[in-house]
Design a protein around this motif. Structure first.
Motif, short mmCIF file in Angstrom:
data_model
loop_
_atom_site.label_atom_id
_atom_site.label_comp_id
_atom_site.label_asym_id
_atom_site.label_seq_id
_atom_site.Cartn_x
_atom_site.Cartn_y
_atom_site.Cartn_z
N MET A 116 0.72 -0.89 0.29
CA MET A 116 -0.37 -0.17 0.51
C MET A 116 0.44 1.62 -0.28
SD MET A 116 -3.23 -0.55 2.14
CE MET A 116 -3.28 1.02 3.44
N ARG A 117 2.04 0.62 1.19
CA ARG A 117 2.84 1.99 1.03
C ARG A 117 3.74 2.45 -0.40
NH1 ARG A 117 6.47 4.27 5.39
NH2 ARG A 117 7.24 6.04 5.20
N GLU A 171 2.36 1.81 -3.49
CA GLU A 171 1.42 2.31 -4.49
C GLU A 171 1.05 4.10 -4.18
OE1 GLU A 171 -0.18 -0.11 -6.21
OE2 GLU A 171 -0.74 1.33 -7.43
N VAL A 172 0.65 4.82 -3.07
CA VAL A 172 0.31 5.19 -2.38
C VAL A 172 1.66 6.29 -2.89
CG1 VAL A 172 0.08 7.45 -0.64
CG2 VAL A 172 -0.93 4.69 -0.55
N GLU A 173 3.02 5.90 -2.15
CA GLU A 173 3.99 7.26 -3.22
C GLU A 173 4.78 6.83 -4.24
OE1 GLU A 173 6.90 6.17 0.85
OE2 GLU A 173 7.18 5.25 -0.61
N THR A 184 1.81 7.11 -6.59
CA THR A 184 1.18 7.76 -6.98
C THR A 184 1.21 9.32 -6.86
OG1 THR A 184 -0.36 5.68 -6.55
CG2 THR A 184 -1.65 8.16 -7.17
N LEU A 185 1.60 9.68 -5.56
CA LEU A 185 1.76 11.49 -5.49
C LEU A 185 3.21 11.71 -5.90
CD1 LEU A 185 1.67 10.92 -1.35
CD2 LEU A 185 0.03 11.55 -3.11
N ALA A 242 -5.60 3.30 -8.66
CA ALA A 242 -4.22 3.48 -7.13
C ALA A 242 -5.34 3.26 -5.78
CB ALA A 242 -2.93 4.62 -7.16
N LEU A 243 -6.12 3.73 -6.02
CA LEU A 243 -6.74 3.78 -4.73
C LEU A 243 -7.89 2.16 -4.67
CD1 LEU A 243 -8.82 6.72 -4.59
CD2 LEU A 243 -7.90 5.77 -2.74
N SER A 290 -5.32 -0.30 -3.21
CA SER A 290 -4.99 0.08 -2.19
C SER A 290 -6.36 -1.07 -1.22
CB SER A 290 -5.01 1.39 -1.09
OG SER A 290 -3.86 1.72 -1.75
#
Ligand code: ADP
Length: 353
Positions: free
Chosen positions: A148-149, A151-153, A155-156, A169-170, A173
């Motif tokens: 998850m981390r 993926e989020v990083e 994406t950001l 991405a959501l 997650s």
């Protein structure tokens, strides 16, 4: 940690045994001294009485306490010779008691160390098991969290992030969150059943109803893989905890479907035998290797085939939960499996408690 605990426990065992032994020895010493004194006095009396019979002996010179034999309160001895004998006998008794106590010390030390080891062994195993559990659980928690981390990083960091990528991405997650939720649910369930003692209410329930309930719950997955669940069900009434029994059947049916190939079938059979309910769940799926069979009921254990080949979702907690439920019902479970041919789990539960 357990070594020092073992030594401490040995010291406590030794202390208690030695206290008893020393107290006992003091008692024996007192008794022995008294007896020796009496013995010597009796001997002295005999000598004096023999002397009384010999003419020429001054009878008035005999101390009065000798006439009353050993019942007199003062146990003074007659001569210096007797005093020496007495001191020597006391020394010997004391020496023997010291040797005896040293023997007890050595024996109690060895036995105490051995006993302390045996006392601490189950505790040590429990602590090791607990440590393994925490390590395994943290490992299982970390995997979806890391995914998850990342993926989020990623994406950001994307400066041209559009709505479609953000949604993707959501969704990813969300999938990981689903896994985490499944894991926490399983952990809670494991805790609930492992700590369940006889406090659970056992009522007469219909096994056929429980099987049907479990079948309904795995039906969506079975349909997805086009697997037929067949039943050969005897109408059995048994004393059990309804919720746990249904959960138990769901675990075995779910595994049977999970580890079956598409378009297969799963058979559930229930019969009564010698006042026991026998439930067999048979599949014709990937099977389990003989070397892995002894471990499948361990927490977090997953056989290689299910990890790599089929990529089946799971945490290796289902069967340990099942085992706890079976234990709770004083039952037994048996497994018979051949790789690539299938597996049969046989659960035996008492009809009455
Ligand atoms: P999981 O969540 O991995 O299914 P379980 O505790 O239910 O965990 O099962 C432990 C392991 O036992 C599984 O990972 C799988 O390797 C093996 N297993 C259990 N049931 C079956 C089955 N019916 N067929 C083949 N393998 C099975």
């Amino acid at each position: 940690m357990f070594r020092s605990a073992r030594l401490k426990l040995t010291a406590w065992y030794l202390l208690s045994i030695m206290m008893i032994s020393v107290l006992f020895s003091l008692g024996v010493y007192q008794g022995a001294v008294l007896e020796i004194r009496r013995g010597l006095r009796a001997q002295a009396l005999r000598v004096i009485q023999e002397q009384k019979l010999i003419p020429g002996i001054d009878r008035d010179a005999i101390p009065p306490e000798f006439d009353r034999f050993h019942r007199v309160p003062s146990l003074r001895l007659s001569s210096e010779f007797d005093e020496q004998l007495f001191a020597e006998a006391k020394r010997r008794v004391a020496f023997q008691l010291v040797v005896f106590n040293l023997g007890i010390l050595a024996l109690a030390g060895t036995a105490g160390y051995f006993l302390a080891g045996r006392t601490l062994k189950p505790i040590e195993e429990m602590v090791d098991e607990q440590k393994r559990f925490v390590a395994d659980a943290s490992h299982e928690l970390r995997t979806p969290l890391t995914a998850m981390r990342t993926e989020v990083e990623v994406t950001l960091r994307d400066k041209n992030l559009d709505a479609a990528s953000a949604k993707e991405a959501l969704e990813s997650s969300l999938e990981e969150i689903g896994k985490l939720q499944l894991l926490s649910d399983k952990l809670l369930m494991l805790d609930r059943y492992q700590n369940a003692t006889n406090g659970r209410s056992f009522t007469a329930i219909s096994l056929a109803d429980a099987v049907e309930e479990a079948r309904q719950s795995v039906l969506p997955l079975a349909r997805e893989k086009n697997i037929e669940i067949q039943g050969e069900i005897e109408n059995i009434s048994l004393e059990a905890d309804k919720e746990s029994l249904t959960e138990l059947l769901i675990i075995f049916l779910d595994n049977a479907v999970k580890y079956s190939n598409e378009n297969g079938k799963v058979i559930v059979r229930t019969i009564t035998e010698h006042n026991k309910a026998v439930i067999a769940v048979q599949d014709f799926g990937i099977g389990i290797r003989a070397s892995e069979l002894p471990h499948i009921f361990n927490r977090f254990y997953r056989a290689d085939a299910s990890r790599s080949k089929t990529k089946v979702q799971g945490y290796g907690l289902g069967l340990s939960i099942a085992k706890s439920i079976i234990d709770m019902h004083n039952g037994k479970v048996d497994v018979d499996s051949t790789p690539n041919q299938g597996t049969t789990f046989t659960i035996i539960l008492p009809l009455k408690h």
